[in-house]
Design a protein around this motif. Structure first.
Motif, PDB file in Angstrom:
ATOM      1  N   ASP A 267       1.241  37.180   9.636  1.00 53.05           N
ATOM      2  CA  ASP A 267       1.266  35.803  10.649  1.00 53.05           C
ATOM      3  C   ASP A 267      -0.082  35.341  10.747  1.00 53.05           C
ATOM      4  OD1 ASP A 267       4.188  36.378  11.059  1.00 53.05           O
ATOM      5  OD2 ASP A 267       3.835  37.758  12.513  1.00 53.05           O
ATOM      6  N   ILE A 268      -0.750  35.189   9.727  1.00 57.61           N
ATOM      7  CA  ILE A 268      -2.237  34.906  10.030  1.00 57.61           C
ATOM      8  C   ILE A 268      -2.283  33.419  10.207  1.00 57.61           C
ATOM      9  CG2 ILE A 268      -2.634  34.498   7.728  1.00 57.61           C
ATOM     10  CD1 ILE A 268      -5.527  35.760   8.180  1.00 57.61           C
ATOM     11  N   THR A 269      -1.697  32.485   9.969  1.00 55.04           N
ATOM     12  CA  THR A 269      -1.716  30.999  10.163  1.00 55.04           C
ATOM     13  C   THR A 269      -1.493  30.784  11.492  1.00 55.04           C
ATOM     14  OG1 THR A 269      -0.980  30.675   7.847  1.00 55.04           O
ATOM     15  CG2 THR A 269      -0.866  28.714   9.464  1.00 55.04           C
ATOM     16  N   ALA A 270      -0.362  31.401  12.060  1.00 48.86           N
ATOM     17  CA  ALA A 270       0.067  31.227  13.406  1.00 48.86           C
ATOM     18  C   ALA A 270      -1.253  31.991  14.540  1.00 48.86           C
ATOM     19  CB  ALA A 270       1.355  31.569  13.836  1.00 48.86           C
ATOM     20  N   PHE A 271      -1.510  33.006  13.974  1.00 49.21           N
ATOM     21  CA  PHE A 271      -2.620  33.685  14.925  1.00 49.21           C
ATOM     22  C   PHE A 271      -3.720  32.951  15.056  1.00 49.21           C
ATOM     23  CE2 PHE A 271      -6.348  36.411  15.426  1.00 49.21           C
ATOM     24  CZ  PHE A 271      -5.983  37.130  16.473  1.00 49.21           C
TER      25      PHE A 271
ATOM     26  N   ALA B 274      -4.125  29.691  14.582  1.00 49.94           N
ATOM     27  CA  ALA B 274      -4.028  28.464  15.267  1.00 49.94           C
ATOM     28  C   ALA B 274      -3.777  28.675  16.702  1.00 49.94           C
ATOM     29  CB  ALA B 274      -2.490  27.914  14.630  1.00 49.94           C
ATOM     30  N   SER B 275      -3.412  29.896  17.242  1.00 50.10           N
ATOM     31  CA  SER B 275      -3.194  30.047  18.628  1.00 50.10           C
ATOM     32  C   SER B 275      -4.642  30.866  19.300  1.00 50.10           C
ATOM     33  CB  SER B 275      -2.012  31.033  18.918  1.00 50.10           C
ATOM     34  OG  SER B 275      -2.260  32.266  18.262  1.00 50.10           O
ATOM     35  N   ASN B 276      -5.528  30.815  18.506  1.00 53.27           N
ATOM     36  CA  ASN B 276      -6.801  31.466  18.897  1.00 53.27           C
ATOM     37  C   ASN B 276      -8.037  30.695  18.745  1.00 53.27           C
ATOM     38  OD1 ASN B 276      -6.605  34.554  20.156  1.00 53.27           O
ATOM     39  ND2 ASN B 276      -4.817  34.242  18.447  1.00 53.27           N
ATOM     40  N   LEU B 277      -7.893  29.438  18.733  1.00 48.94           N
ATOM     41  CA  LEU B 277      -8.896  28.571  18.173  1.00 48.94           C
ATOM     42  C   LEU B 277      -9.958  28.412  19.308  1.00 48.94           C
ATOM     43  CD1 LEU B 277      -7.012  25.274  17.118  1.00 48.94           C
ATOM     44  CD2 LEU B 277      -7.968  27.016  15.697  1.00 48.94           C
ATOM     45  N   GLU B 278      -9.820  29.014  20.540  1.00 51.97           N
ATOM     46  CA  GLU B 278     -10.830  29.126  21.654  1.00 51.97           C
ATOM     47  C   GLU B 278     -11.187  30.560  21.769  1.00 51.97           C
ATOM     48  OE1 GLU B 278     -12.364  26.486  22.800  1.00 51.97           O
ATOM     49  OE2 GLU B 278     -10.798  25.271  21.428  1.00 51.97           O
TER      50      GLU B 278
ATOM     51  N   GLY C  73     -22.293  25.368  15.588  1.00 50.03           N
ATOM     52  CA  GLY C  73     -22.112  26.346  14.185  1.00 50.03           C
ATOM     53  C   GLY C  73     -20.980  27.229  14.636  1.00 50.03           C
ATOM     54  N   ALA C  74     -20.436  27.490  15.803  1.00 52.95           N
ATOM     55  CA  ALA C  74     -18.946  28.172  16.189  1.00 52.95           C
ATOM     56  C   ALA C  74     -17.995  27.283  15.544  1.00 52.95           C
ATOM     57  CB  ALA C  74     -18.881  28.212  17.721  1.00 52.95           C
ATOM     58  N   GLY C  75     -18.087  25.798  15.728  1.00 51.30           N
ATOM     59  CA  GLY C  75     -16.957  24.892  15.021  1.00 51.30           C
ATOM     60  C   GLY C  75     -16.957  24.982  13.539  1.00 51.30           C
ATOM     61  N   ARG C  76     -18.083  25.145  12.872  1.00 53.96           N
ATOM     62  CA  ARG C  76     -18.326  25.197  11.720  1.00 53.96           C
ATOM     63  C   ARG C  76     -17.575  26.210  11.005  1.00 53.96           C
ATOM     64  NH1 ARG C  76     -22.898  22.443  12.912  1.00 53.96           N
ATOM     65  NH2 ARG C  76     -24.487  23.850  12.164  1.00 53.96           N
ATOM     66  N   TYR C  77     -18.321  27.407  11.632  1.00 57.45           N
ATOM     67  CA  TYR C  77     -17.428  28.776  11.142  1.00 57.45           C
ATOM     68  C   TYR C  77     -15.881  28.797  11.200  1.00 57.45           C
ATOM     69  CZ  TYR C  77     -16.970  33.822   9.817  1.00 57.45           C
ATOM     70  OH  TYR C  77     -16.688  34.796   9.362  1.00 57.45           O
ATOM     71  N   ARG C  78     -15.609  28.171  12.422  1.00 54.47           N
ATOM     72  CA  ARG C  78     -14.141  28.225  12.714  1.00 54.47           C
ATOM     73  C   ARG C  78     -13.296  27.504  11.717  1.00 54.47           C
ATOM     74  NH1 ARG C  78     -12.618  25.927  18.502  1.00 54.47           N
ATOM     75  NH2 ARG C  78     -13.287  24.042  17.319  1.00 54.47           N
ATOM     76  N   GLN C  79     -13.792  26.145  11.386  1.00 57.06           N
ATOM     77  CA  GLN C  79     -13.205  25.435  10.341  1.00 57.06           C
ATOM     78  C   GLN C  79     -13.089  26.012   8.900  1.00 57.06           C
ATOM     79  OE1 GLN C  79     -11.936  22.716   9.695  1.00 57.06           O
ATOM     80  NE2 GLN C  79     -12.019  22.575   7.591  1.00 57.06           N
ATOM     81  N   TRP C  80     -14.083  26.827   8.494  1.00 57.82           N
ATOM     82  CA  TRP C  80     -14.122  27.585   7.275  1.00 57.82           C
ATOM     83  C   TRP C  80     -12.952  28.599   7.197  1.00 57.82           C
ATOM     84  CZ3 TRP C  80     -15.863  32.816   6.360  1.00 57.82           C
ATOM     85  CH2 TRP C  80     -15.915  33.090   5.011  1.00 57.82           C
ATOM     86  N   MET C  81     -12.958  29.617   8.394  1.00 55.09           N
ATOM     87  CA  MET C  81     -12.337  30.600   8.378  1.00 55.09           C
ATOM     88  C   MET C  81     -10.796  30.247   8.520  1.00 55.09           C
ATOM     89  SD  MET C  81     -12.856  34.280  10.346  1.00 55.09           S
ATOM     90  CE  MET C  81     -11.863  35.467  10.572  1.00 55.09           C
ATOM     91  N   THR C  82     -10.398  29.276   9.731  1.00 53.28           N
ATOM     92  CA  THR C  82      -9.063  29.031   9.812  1.00 53.28           C
ATOM     93  C   THR C  82      -8.518  28.330   8.529  1.00 53.28           C
ATOM     94  OG1 THR C  82      -9.734  26.875  10.839  1.00 53.28           O
ATOM     95  CG2 THR C  82      -9.371  29.010  12.254  1.00 53.28           C
TER      96      THR C  82
ATOM     97  N   LYS D 144      -9.643  28.582   5.297  1.00 53.75           N
ATOM     98  CA  LYS D 144      -9.621  29.512   4.237  1.00 53.75           C
ATOM     99  C   LYS D 144      -8.399  30.565   4.374  1.00 53.75           C
ATOM    100  CE  LYS D 144     -12.308  29.983   1.784  1.00 53.75           C
ATOM    101  NZ  LYS D 144     -12.322  29.364   0.226  1.00 53.75           N
ATOM    102  N   LEU D 145      -8.104  31.098   5.460  1.00 54.21           N
ATOM    103  CA  LEU D 145      -7.091  31.957   5.759  1.00 54.21           C
ATOM    104  C   LEU D 145      -5.760  31.548   6.186  1.00 54.21           C
ATOM    105  CD1 LEU D 145      -9.245  34.826   7.298  1.00 54.21           C
ATOM    106  CD2 LEU D 145      -8.557  34.705   4.883  1.00 54.21           C
ATOM    107  N   GLY D 146      -5.744  30.280   6.992  1.00 48.52           N
ATOM    108  CA  GLY D 146      -4.613  29.718   7.603  1.00 48.52           C
ATOM    109  C   GLY D 146      -4.077  28.464   7.001  1.00 48.52           C
ATOM    110  N   THR D 147      -4.668  27.401   7.549  1.00 47.98           N
ATOM    111  CA  THR D 147      -4.270  26.111   7.008  1.00 47.98           C
ATOM    112  C   THR D 147      -4.096  25.940   5.563  1.00 47.98           C
ATOM    113  OG1 THR D 147      -6.313  25.028   7.653  1.00 47.98           O
ATOM    114  CG2 THR D 147      -4.843  25.106   9.308  1.00 47.98           C
ATOM    115  N   TRP D 148      -4.976  26.484   4.985  1.00 46.77           N
ATOM    116  CA  TRP D 148      -4.847  26.345   3.049  1.00 46.77           C
ATOM    117  C   TRP D 148      -3.418  26.835   3.003  1.00 46.77           C
ATOM    118  CZ3 TRP D 148     -10.034  27.098   0.567  1.00 46.77           C
ATOM    119  CH2 TRP D 148      -9.718  26.854  -0.869  1.00 46.77           C
TER     120      TRP D 148
END
Length: 364
Positions: free
Chosen positions: A235-239, A241-245, A310-319, A321-325
């Motif tokens: 459930d990585i996409t939902a996880f 998306a619910s942990n953006l903060e 930097g936190a926003g850019r790493y979050r963009q990459w990881m979410t 790569k692993l989720g919204t992709w």
């Protein structure tokens, strides 16, 4: 039933490919195993392996003369299908001239299962959408792949948890498994396409015996058992998306240098930017070059960067790569090759970051 060739047969295979293709293969040069032009079997990294860790890569000699006894280097098929710099058009004498879409027919030798999965992902992104990339399509249309099943692994590999290796199941014209023992050294050859079958027929190989096939299977299966690093994709996409903060984003940003190494070596990342240059003689050119979501300027819009931290850019990459992709393209953007871990100067590990966030959210 697979076929069998020896080292002389491999040399013949490369020679036949070189007759009609630009031949690319693994070479040990500049302290790494990288995909570069080769002319013969003598260019392959026989007797070399590579040592991987977080922010760590070293070439090491092997005690045998395995030709494909390495894991991977910083290059992948992306280096040739979606190169770091690609001309788009030139302007001269009042005319715009588009760059050719096609290059020379290319054969690449040595790609691993994770890299074949990456090609399939880039095909989905760059070919199968509503606006296909003509330059990628031109390179892809005449791209012959000789894959090699993994009989060794690195500390940063996690392909087994991503379902992408270490055995190549599809996406190749010919697939090799190198088997080396004290008494024998041979290559099992599997045919993946009609083009591969036609080329292999010119070598007149013998069919492999059941014992030889078992030896190849055992070597690949041992590699699969040895890979212990894993990424939990439940459930990585939902996880995500619910942990953006989640506080882990700030923690990793404190270590991340935003150097873009991870996106440069990733075999699926496709961010680019156009660069225009002009000369005093009135000519101008436009190139497409690799860019990265870790670059501050990449999200520049409306007078300022959208992702300034930097936190926003790493979050963009990881979410992404692993989720919204997955939502966009129907597949994860990660193939578990481990390059982003190996080539991160500070050893940030995407599997550890994901596990830490799950633990912090009460997920085990």
């Amino acid at each position: 039933m697979p076929y069998i060739i020896d080292a002389a047969g491999l040399a013949d295979l490369l020679a036949v490919l070189a007759e009609n293709h630009r031949l690319i293969g693994p070479r040990a040069e500049d302290g790494v195993i990288r995909y570069a032009p080769i002319t013969s079997i003598e260019d392959l990294p026989a007797g070399w392996t590579d040592e991987h860790g977080g922010g760590h890569y070293r070439l090491q000699p092997r005690s045998d003369q395995a030709y494909f006894g390495y894991v991977n280097g910083p290059d992948s098929a992306k280096t040739y299908l979606f190169p770091a710099r690609a001309p788009m058009w030139t302007y001269t004498d009042g005319n715009f001239v588009a760059a050719p879409d096609k290059g020379a027919p290319t054969a690449i030798v040595g790609l691993r299962a994770c890299d074949l999965a990456a090609i399939a992902i880039q095909d989905e992104v760059l070919l199968n959408g509503p606006y296909p990339d003509s330059h990628y399509a031109g390179q892809r249309s005449e791209f012959f792949v000789v894959a090699v099943n993994c009989t060794t692994y690195g500390a940063t590999c996690f392909c087994t948890s991503m379902g992408t290796g270490p055995r190549a199941e599809s996406g190749f014209d010919l697939g090799l498994t190198e088997v080396l023992s004290e008494d024998d050294h041979f290559f099992l050859v599997e045919v993946g396409t009609d083009a591969g079958r036609e080329l292999l027929a010119a070598l007149e190989p013998a069919e492999a015996t059941s014992a030889q096939c078992s030896a190849g299977d055992d070597a690949v299966d041992a590699t699969a058992r040895g890979i212990t690093k894993a990424l939990d994709t439940t459930d990585i996409t939902a996880f995500l998306a619910s942990n953006l903060e989640h506080p882990r984003w700030s923690d990793v940003a404190g270590r991340c240098l935003a150097c873009t190494n991870c996106t440069a070596v990733c075999p699926t990342c496709f961010c680019t930017t156009p660069v225009d240059t002009s000369s005093f003689d009135g000519t101008a050119t436009r190139e497409r070059i690799w860019d990265s979501c870790f670059s501050l300027e990449y999200s520049f819009m409306g007078g300022h960067p959208v992702r300034q931290s930097g936190a926003g850019r790493y979050r963009q990459w990881m979410t992404h790569k692993l989720g919204t992709w997955i939502e966009q393209f129907g597949t994860s953007g990660c193939v578990g090759c481990g390059r982003c871990i190996t080539w991160c100067p500070v050893g940030i590990d995407i599997t550890e970051e994901m596990a830490a966030m799950r633990a912090g959210a009460g997920v085990t």
